[in-house]
Enzyme design. Structure first.
Site, short mmCIF file in Angstrom:
data_model
loop_
_atom_site.label_atom_id
_atom_site.label_comp_id
_atom_site.label_asym_id
_atom_site.label_seq_id
_atom_site.Cartn_x
_atom_site.Cartn_y
_atom_site.Cartn_z
N GLY A 80 0.83 -1.20 0.00
CA GLY A 80 0.00 0.00 0.00
C GLY A 80 0.87 1.24 0.00
O GLY A 80 0.50 2.29 0.54
N GLY A 102 -2.21 -1.67 9.47
CA GLY A 102 -2.85 -0.42 9.85
C GLY A 102 -4.21 -0.23 9.20
O GLY A 102 -4.94 0.71 9.53
N THR A 113 -8.07 -0.54 8.56
CA THR A 113 -9.16 -0.71 9.51
C THR A 113 -10.23 -1.64 8.93
O THR A 113 -10.06 -2.22 7.87
CB THR A 113 -9.78 0.65 9.86
N PRO A 134 -5.92 -0.66 15.64
CA PRO A 134 -7.03 0.22 15.30
C PRO A 134 -6.57 1.67 15.08
O PRO A 134 -7.19 2.41 14.32
CB PRO A 134 -7.94 0.11 16.53
N PHE A 169 -2.64 4.08 15.23
CA PHE A 169 -1.22 4.16 15.54
C PHE A 169 -0.83 5.45 16.25
O PHE A 169 0.34 5.61 16.63
CB PHE A 169 -0.39 4.02 14.26
N HIS A 211 -13.72 12.28 11.22
CA HIS A 211 -12.69 12.02 10.23
C HIS A 211 -12.97 12.77 8.94
O HIS A 211 -14.06 13.33 8.75
CB HIS A 211 -12.59 10.52 9.92
N HIS A 212 -12.00 12.73 8.05
CA HIS A 212 -12.12 13.31 6.72
C HIS A 212 -13.15 12.52 5.90
O HIS A 212 -13.37 11.32 6.16
CB HIS A 212 -10.76 13.28 6.01
N LYS A 248 -12.62 8.80 4.20
CA LYS A 248 -12.48 7.56 4.97
C LYS A 248 -13.61 6.61 4.57
O LYS A 248 -14.77 7.01 4.49
CB LYS A 248 -12.53 7.85 6.47
N GLY A 307 -12.44 2.02 13.20
CA GLY A 307 -11.98 0.91 14.01
C GLY A 307 -11.55 1.36 15.39
O GLY A 307 -11.74 0.64 16.39
#
Length: 245
Positions: free
Chosen positions: A3, A71, A73, A101, A103, A130-131, A134, A140
């Site tokens: 990724g 990382g 979710t 869930p 970092f 969140h933005h 997402k 998560g």
């Protein structure tokens, strides 16, 4: 790095390249062959993709015999069970998969503080912000926080939280183990969580704000180092396991 061209993956690539004790083996993205990864050329794979492909990636990497830090979710109990089953058949007895869930150290500590505070309050709710790009809701992190609150309340012998709502049209949010979780998606936000705990006449608010994705990098590197050092065979969920809390 799997990724590597994503919003988070590109930051991880930079963080690994900037760490004196790490060397980047591969920077792979959608369409690249995971079979290039072997225990001979890679110690730890960091997987930051999307929920629709993450499980298959992790299962494939477990079969390759490499440790994985995840990382991405969207992990449910069913998906986690598949990872646990795969690890039971893994090429190495000490093979490890770590899933976080979140970092961000601030978010992990907020989650921990909420768990500590939960038995002392009659009510608790979680708001995550969140933005708008997402892909999952609730996050998560918020689900993990709600479950931690619910477990702490159960251990303390507390019953259901007061709520006289009869019909709400969905405005009371998703209920996770008896805890209401609300998701906000708004342009300009990055990753934020607020835990509200209340008693008669008082309220405690625990809030964590990550304003930039770079805030996740110390947690990612910590997880990679811990997994690489060994002693964490099997499936581990949550960065709190590595913070000696």
């Amino acid at each position: 790095m799997v990724g590597a061209k994503g919003r988070m993956g590109s930051h991880v690539v930079d963080a690994v390249n900037g760490a004196q004790d790490m060397q980047l083996a591969f920077a792979l993205d959608a369409g690249d062959d995971l079979m290039r990864i072997t225990p001979e050329n890679t110690d730890v794979v960091v997987e930051f993709t999307v929920p629709s492909v993450s499980l298959d990636n992790v299962l494939a990497l477990v079969k390759r015999g490499v440790d994985v830090v995840v990382g991405t979710t969207g992990w449910t109990d069913e998906r986690l069970a598949k990872v646990t089953a795969a690890l039971a058949e893994a090429p190495r007895d000490d093979q490890a998969v770590f899933i976080a869930p979140n970092f961000a150290i601030s978010a992990v500590l907020a989650d921990y503080f909420a768990k500590v505070a939960a038995p002392y309050f009659e009510s608790a709710e979680v708001i995550e912000l969140h933005h708008p790009t997402k892909v999952d809701a609730p996050s998560g992190t918020a689900i993990h926080t709600a479950r931690a609150i619910a477990d702490a309340r159960k251990a303390a012998g507390l019953g259901a939280m007061p709520d006289a709502t009869e019909t709400d049209g969905g405005s009371r949010g998703q209920v996770v183990d008896g805890v209401h979780v609300h998701a906000v998606r708004l342009r300009g936000l990055n990753a934020h969580e607020e835990v509200l705990l209340g008693n008669a006449g008082e309220q405690l608010t625990i809030r964590a704000d990550s304003f930039d994705r770079i805030s996740f990098m110390p947690g990612v590197l910590l997880a990679v180092r811990k997994v690489a050092d060994g002693g964490h065979a099997g499936l581990t969920v949550g960065l709190d396991k590595f913070l000696d809390l």
